[in-house]
Write an enzyme that holds these catalytic residues in place. Structure first.
Site, PDB file in Angstrom:
ATOM      1  N   TYR A 214       0.803  -1.297   0.028  1.00  0.00           N
ATOM      2  CA  TYR A 214       0.030  -0.014   0.049  1.00  0.00           C
ATOM      3  C   TYR A 214       0.775   1.289  -0.134  1.00  0.00           C
ATOM      4  O   TYR A 214       0.446   2.441   0.305  1.00  0.00           O
ATOM      5  CB  TYR A 214      -0.919   0.064   1.186  1.00  0.00           C
ATOM      6  CG  TYR A 214      -1.941  -1.352   1.007  1.00  0.00           C
ATOM      7  CD1 TYR A 214      -2.777  -1.276   0.158  1.00  0.00           C
ATOM      8  CD2 TYR A 214      -1.834  -2.319   2.339  1.00  0.00           C
ATOM      9  CE1 TYR A 214      -3.768  -2.349   0.010  1.00  0.00           C
ATOM     10  CE2 TYR A 214      -2.748  -3.528   2.068  1.00  0.00           C
ATOM     11  CZ  TYR A 214      -3.560  -3.318   1.078  1.00  0.00           C
ATOM     12  OH  TYR A 214      -4.514  -4.435   1.100  1.00  0.00           O
ATOM     13  N   ASP A 255      -2.823 -15.386  -3.770  1.00  0.00           N
ATOM     14  CA  ASP A 255      -1.532 -15.242  -3.708  1.00  0.00           C
ATOM     15  C   ASP A 255      -0.592 -16.412  -3.757  1.00  0.00           C
ATOM     16  O   ASP A 255      -1.119 -17.461  -3.201  1.00  0.00           O
ATOM     17  CB  ASP A 255      -1.260 -14.314  -2.465  1.00  0.00           C
ATOM     18  CG  ASP A 255      -1.704 -13.011  -2.336  1.00  0.00           C
ATOM     19  OD1 ASP A 255      -2.270 -12.564  -3.394  1.00  0.00           O
ATOM     20  OD2 ASP A 255      -2.137 -12.825  -1.391  1.00  0.00           O
ATOM     21  N   GLU A 271      -2.716 -18.163   0.128  1.00  0.00           N
ATOM     22  CA  GLU A 271      -3.753 -17.837   0.777  1.00  0.00           C
ATOM     23  C   GLU A 271      -4.913 -17.143  -0.270  1.00  0.00           C
ATOM     24  O   GLU A 271      -4.294 -16.691  -1.106  1.00  0.00           O
ATOM     25  CB  GLU A 271      -3.536 -16.953   1.875  1.00  0.00           C
ATOM     26  CG  GLU A 271      -3.036 -15.412   1.296  1.00  0.00           C
ATOM     27  CD  GLU A 271      -2.941 -14.613   2.586  1.00  0.00           C
ATOM     28  OE1 GLU A 271      -3.847 -14.155   3.225  1.00  0.00           O
ATOM     29  OE2 GLU A 271      -1.888 -13.908   2.651  1.00  0.00           O
ATOM     30  N   GLY A 277      -8.568  -5.771  -2.164  1.00  0.00           N
ATOM     31  CA  GLY A 277      -8.468  -4.330  -1.949  1.00  0.00           C
ATOM     32  C   GLY A 277      -9.027  -3.459  -3.163  1.00  0.00           C
ATOM     33  O   GLY A 277      -8.877  -4.280  -4.384  1.00  0.00           O
TER      34      GLY A 277
END
Length: 313
Positions: A214, A255, A271, A277
């Protein structure tokens, strides 16, 4: 789709991913307004969220929460009881997918390759390693790589791990220990059961943690990833199967690590994120754009699935 419907964008909350959720939620609300939705309310979740939702009486809730309690089934269960329609995955899927061990119990028996792991008491790492180094320690129920530590052979956290060294062992009572998979970091988004693309994440240093995800400039997204076709197909197939096996709704993101010295045998799913997001740096909007789906249309598709057939989650 009736753009006069009342959409409440639920965001914020009190998890470690609050700021990311706020950015996602504001982006969603702005996109809806730009596309002509006339009744959009942004709701920063607090402890009175049930009361606020009952007052607002939404036709559909866009769940833009990340982390607990918005991603672990708590909020989903509340909205189920209230009879609300909402985007993304429902109660059962959310409970399973947020828990990395439960996720393995569902996916591994169906042939989806994931790193072997073991749950350890955090206190135990101060007396010895649970696995041969290098290995990964991570919280069992967190997203966005919050609290992940890679323990290397050169003793980067001490040998054994020092009690005074900052890390997840100081924040969580239990941790998941997994072998470290060398190689490349990749991810696949799935939208309405269809895998979109493979993105490789090339970071400036360390690993793809919360800060890299981020912070602008810390990670380069290569989309589509420059990997062999059979590897890309394997990842997209695994992501789509995981999405279906877990019962995901709307969008999910899987992922991966790929040890490129082992070809397809080196592909490991790490996972599945049920609330990926929706920020300007997020991977799902980026892959959707590659497939010709602009951000606003992506948001509308997620709302459309939540409203489809008039069925509650």
């Amino acid at each position: 789709m009736d753009k006069s419907l009342h959409v409440v964008v639920l965001m914020g909350g009190w998890s470690s991913e609050r700021e990311v959720s706020l950015t996602s939620g504001r982006g969603v609300a702005s996109a809806l307004r730009e596309r002509g939705w006339s009744n959009v309310t942004e709701l920063d979740m607090d402890r009175d969220v049930a009361l606020r939702l009952s007052e607002l009486k939404p036709d559909v809730v866009f769940n833009a929460l990340h982390g607990t309690p918005g991603e672990d089934g708590t909020v989903q269960g509340m909205m189920d009881l209230m009879g609300l329609r909402y985007t993304h995955s429902g109660l059962e899927t959310s409970v399973i997918a947020i828990d990395k061990e439960l996720t393995k119990m569902v996916l591994v028996p169906h042939g989806i390759r994931m790193p072997a792991g073991t749950i350890v008491e955090s206190e135990s790492v101060f007396s010895g390693d649970p696995l041969p180094r290098p290995y990964v320690l991570k919280p069992v129920n967190e997203g966005s790589s919050v609290g992940v530590a890679i323990v290397t052979a050169d003793g980067n956290y001490g040998n054994p791990i020092g009690r005074d060294v900052p890390g997840p062992w100081n924040e969580f009572d239990e941790l998941l220990a997994e072998p470290f998979i060398r190689g490349r970091e990749l991810t696949v988004a799935v939208l309405n059961d269809e895998p979109l693309a493979v993105t490789e994440l090339k970071i400036d240093s360390g690993f793809y943690d919360y800060e890299h995800k981020y912070t602008d400039g810390r990670t380069v997204h290569v989309c589509p990833a420059e990997v062999p076709g059979d590897i890309a197909r394997a990842m997209m197939d695994m992501a789509a199967r995981a999405h279906r096996l877990l019962g995901c709704k709307g969008a999910s993101r899987s992922d991966f690590r790929w040890d490129d010295q082992q070809a397809e045998a080196g592909v490991y799913l790490l996972e599945v994120n049920t609330q990926p997001g929706m920020t300007p740096l997020s991977l799902v909007p980026e892959q959707a754009k590659l497939r010709g789906i602009p951000y606003g249309e992506l948001v509308e598709r997620l709302i459309g699935e939540a409203l489809a057939d008039g069925a509650l989650q």
